[in-house]
Design a protein around this motif. Structure first.
Motif, PDB file in Angstrom:
ATOM      1  N   PHE A 239      32.804  28.568  23.728  1.00  0.00           N
ATOM      2  CA  PHE A 239      31.485  29.098  23.383  1.00  0.00           C
ATOM      3  C   PHE A 239      30.479  27.961  23.496  1.00  0.00           C
ATOM      4  CE2 PHE A 239      28.274  29.562  20.095  1.00  0.00           C
ATOM      5  CZ  PHE A 239      28.046  30.914  19.882  1.00  0.00           C
ATOM      6  N   ASP A 240      29.649  27.970  24.552  1.00  0.00           N
ATOM      7  CA  ASP A 240      28.595  26.965  24.707  1.00  0.00           C
ATOM      8  C   ASP A 240      27.273  27.636  24.372  1.00  0.00           C
ATOM      9  OD1 ASP A 240      26.431  25.375  25.913  1.00  0.00           O
ATOM     10  OD2 ASP A 240      28.051  24.151  26.719  1.00  0.00           O
ATOM     11  N   SER A 241      26.670  27.213  23.273  1.00  0.00           N
ATOM     12  CA  SER A 241      25.504  27.942  22.750  1.00  0.00           C
ATOM     13  C   SER A 241      24.262  27.826  23.620  1.00  0.00           C
ATOM     14  CB  SER A 241      25.178  27.458  21.337  1.00  0.00           C
ATOM     15  OG  SER A 241      24.634  26.139  21.350  1.00  0.00           O
ATOM     16  N   GLY A 242      24.224  26.858  24.534  1.00  0.00           N
ATOM     17  CA  GLY A 242      23.006  26.647  25.307  1.00  0.00           C
ATOM     18  C   GLY A 242      23.054  27.096  26.747  1.00  0.00           C
ATOM     19  N   ASN A 243      24.145  27.749  27.163  1.00  0.00           N
ATOM     20  CA  ASN A 243      24.331  27.983  28.597  1.00  0.00           C
ATOM     21  C   ASN A 243      23.946  29.362  29.108  1.00  0.00           C
ATOM     22  OD1 ASN A 243      25.091  25.404  29.080  1.00  0.00           O
ATOM     23  ND2 ASN A 243      27.235  25.830  29.502  1.00  0.00           N
ATOM     24  N   PHE A 244      23.756  30.350  28.237  1.00  0.00           N
ATOM     25  CA  PHE A 244      23.253  31.637  28.714  1.00  0.00           C
ATOM     26  C   PHE A 244      21.740  31.527  28.872  1.00  0.00           C
ATOM     27  CE2 PHE A 244      27.080  33.820  26.669  1.00  0.00           C
ATOM     28  CZ  PHE A 244      27.685  34.075  27.888  1.00  0.00           C
ATOM     29  N   ARG A 245      21.245  31.865  30.041  1.00  0.00           N
ATOM     30  CA  ARG A 245      19.818  31.706  30.340  1.00  0.00           C
ATOM     31  C   ARG A 245      19.205  33.081  30.657  1.00  0.00           C
ATOM     32  NH1 ARG A 245      19.159  26.414  30.629  1.00  0.00           N
ATOM     33  NH2 ARG A 245      17.130  26.501  31.656  1.00  0.00           N
ATOM     34  N   THR A 246      19.405  33.988  29.731  1.00  0.00           N
ATOM     35  CA  THR A 246      19.030  35.385  29.930  1.00  0.00           C
ATOM     36  C   THR A 246      17.871  35.757  29.001  1.00  0.00           C
ATOM     37  OG1 THR A 246      20.689  36.036  28.296  1.00  0.00           O
ATOM     38  CG2 THR A 246      21.379  36.001  30.601  1.00  0.00           C
ATOM     39  N   GLU A 247      17.540  37.039  28.964  1.00  0.00           N
ATOM     40  CA  GLU A 247      16.470  37.526  28.088  1.00  0.00           C
ATOM     41  C   GLU A 247      16.824  37.316  26.616  1.00  0.00           C
ATOM     42  OE1 GLU A 247      13.418  38.989  28.721  1.00  0.00           O
ATOM     43  OE2 GLU A 247      13.689  38.398  30.822  1.00  0.00           O
ATOM     44  N   ASP A 248      18.085  37.500  26.277  1.00  0.00           N
ATOM     45  CA  ASP A 248      18.506  37.401  24.877  1.00  0.00           C
ATOM     46  C   ASP A 248      19.847  36.681  24.788  1.00  0.00           C
ATOM     47  OD1 ASP A 248      18.995  37.638  22.193  1.00  0.00           O
ATOM     48  OD2 ASP A 248      18.790  39.828  22.105  1.00  0.00           O
ATOM     49  N   PRO A 249      19.829  35.343  24.895  1.00  0.00           N
ATOM     50  CA  PRO A 249      21.094  34.595  24.884  1.00  0.00           C
ATOM     51  C   PRO A 249      21.848  34.727  23.566  1.00  0.00           C
ATOM     52  CG  PRO A 249      19.212  33.095  24.814  1.00  0.00           C
ATOM     53  CD  PRO A 249      18.668  34.445  25.109  1.00  0.00           C
ATOM     54  N   ILE A 283      23.078  30.442  15.297  1.00  0.00           N
ATOM     55  CA  ILE A 283      24.257  30.243  16.151  1.00  0.00           C
ATOM     56  C   ILE A 283      25.522  30.104  15.293  1.00  0.00           C
ATOM     57  CG2 ILE A 283      25.376  28.641  17.761  1.00  0.00           C
ATOM     58  CD1 ILE A 283      22.468  28.004  18.772  1.00  0.00           C
ATOM     59  N   VAL A 284      25.437  29.296  14.259  1.00  0.00           N
ATOM     60  CA  VAL A 284      26.607  29.110  13.389  1.00  0.00           C
ATOM     61  C   VAL A 284      26.965  30.422  12.704  1.00  0.00           C
ATOM     62  CG1 VAL A 284      27.502  27.897  11.359  1.00  0.00           C
ATOM     63  CG2 VAL A 284      26.152  26.649  13.067  1.00  0.00           C
ATOM     64  N   LYS A 285      25.960  31.194  12.307  1.00  0.00           N
ATOM     65  CA  LYS A 285      26.226  32.496  11.679  1.00  0.00           C
ATOM     66  C   LYS A 285      26.947  33.436  12.642  1.00  0.00           C
ATOM     67  CE  LYS A 285      24.122  36.216   8.974  1.00  0.00           C
ATOM     68  NZ  LYS A 285      24.843  37.313   9.641  1.00  0.00           N
ATOM     69  N   ILE A 286      26.554  33.419  13.915  1.00  0.00           N
ATOM     70  CA  ILE A 286      27.231  34.245  14.921  1.00  0.00           C
ATOM     71  C   ILE A 286      28.721  33.907  14.959  1.00  0.00           C
ATOM     72  CG2 ILE A 286      27.499  34.591  17.426  1.00  0.00           C
ATOM     73  CD1 ILE A 286      24.405  34.425  17.602  1.00  0.00           C
ATOM     74  N   LEU A 287      29.023  32.609  14.940  1.00  0.00           N
ATOM     75  CA  LEU A 287      30.426  32.182  14.967  1.00  0.00           C
ATOM     76  C   LEU A 287      31.153  32.586  13.687  1.00  0.00           C
ATOM     77  CD1 LEU A 287      29.906  28.679  16.573  1.00  0.00           C
ATOM     78  CD2 LEU A 287      31.328  30.500  17.541  1.00  0.00           C
TER      79      LEU A 287
END
Length: 321
Positions: A239-249, A283-287
């Motif tokens: 899980f790389d928190s910075g790599n999705f470059r979409t509308e809603d990463p 991000i931490v909450k998602i995990l």
């Protein structure tokens, strides 16, 4: 060059505990063309409680501007490298981290068994685990010499990770080769992962596929790859928190979090291709909502000088963990 793979008992124990805590997967929920339901996996398939406290690590890549890149091939530098892997481990020790992620790029090439053991022992003497390693492979290449070299490098780093006591290796999928197509690239990637998983399982090492552009730019692409990966107790997502470059990463991260066996936390997000400050608590909450139990690995890539910025982010993660 042959290397020996035996490691001290506590490193073997660390890897077994890692595999157990990862609680892998829920393959029955992975059907072709279907995205992951975080509710289904977290509550129904994984059947595990959230960790009370997550351990912290730092990726060596955070100091890429100061280190010599040697793997898979040396890269020229404009200035002399001022830091090496041993220096990095000592820095992590000063921060009193639980672990250090040792990016393969910055080890000597070739690397000796003695160097690997000294690195492992240095981390242990500072009260840390080697939380993982990371390689820059490309499994999308067609059959031939270049592909064989990628698979050979992966096997080497599986061996090296076992010596280091690292339970997991971050791997990439790759990109569609020039003149190729995505469907064929995915097929070749699946083949490369499956072949490498067999070898990694023998060594007690897990492989974690990162969302890293190319054919892993979206959760849907990642699921298409995963759908053709053999069921294995030593496979998951990095899980790389910075790599999705979409509308809603953030929504994308929520999709892959239930499959995470390693988590790299970046301080910036690529929303619609534009770098913005990351909402690290979110991000931490998602995990945590996905019942993630392994290391939180800070991978610092922002412009501020790493040694000036990293302690602040580590302190923030320590409070959130």
């Amino acid at each position: 060059m042959a290397v020996d793979s035996p490691t001290p008992f506590h490193h073997e124990s660390n890897r077994r505990d890692f595999l157990k805590s990862s609680s892998l997967w829920g393959w029955g929920a992975l059907t072709a063309g279907t995205l992951i339901s975080d509710t289904t996996l977290a509550a129904g398939v994984q059947k595990k409680d959230a960790a009370k406290k997550l351990k912290l690590s730092l990726a060596a890549y955070s100091f890429h501007r100061y280190m010599q890149h040697n793997w898979p091939k040396p890269r020229p530098r404009k200035t002399k490298a001022t830091m090496d892997i041993m220096d990095f481990v000592r820095y992590c020790g000063k921060l009193k981290l639980d672990g250090c992620e040792l990016t393969s790029y910055y080890f000597p090439n070739p690397v000796s068994t003695d160097y690997l053991k000294k690195t492992r022992d240095l981390a242990g003497s500072l009260g840390m685990e080697v939380s993982g390693t990371a390689i820059g492979n490309d499994f999308c290449l067609p059959l031939g010499t270049a592909r064989d070299e990628q698979l050979q490098m992966t096997r080497k780093w599986i061996d090296y990770s076992a010596i280091l006591g690292a339970p997991v290796i971050r791997i990439f999928a790759g990109r569609v080769p020039k003149g190729g197509n995505e469907a064929e690239a995915i097929k070749m990637c699946q083949k490369g992962i499956n072949e490498s998983l067999k070898y990694a399982e023998q060594k007690g090492v897990s492989l974690a596929l990162e969302n890293h552009g190319g054919i892993t730019s979206t959760p849907a692409q990642m699921m298409r790859i995963i759908d053709g990966v053999n069921k294995a107790p030593n496979f998951g997502i990095n899980f790389d928190s910075g790599n999705f470059r979409t509308e809603d990463p953030y929504a994308d991260l929520k999709q892959i979090a239930p499959l995470a066996i390693n988590a790299q936390i970046k301080v910036e997000m690529g929303v619609r291709g534009k770098e913005v400050p990351a909402d690290i608590p979110r991000i931490v909450k998602i995990l945590k909502d996905a019942h993630y139990k392994n290391f939180l690995v800070l991978e610092y890539e922002a412009k501020e000088e790493p040694k000036a910025a990293i302690p602040t982010y580590i302190n923030q993660l320590r409070k959130l963990a």
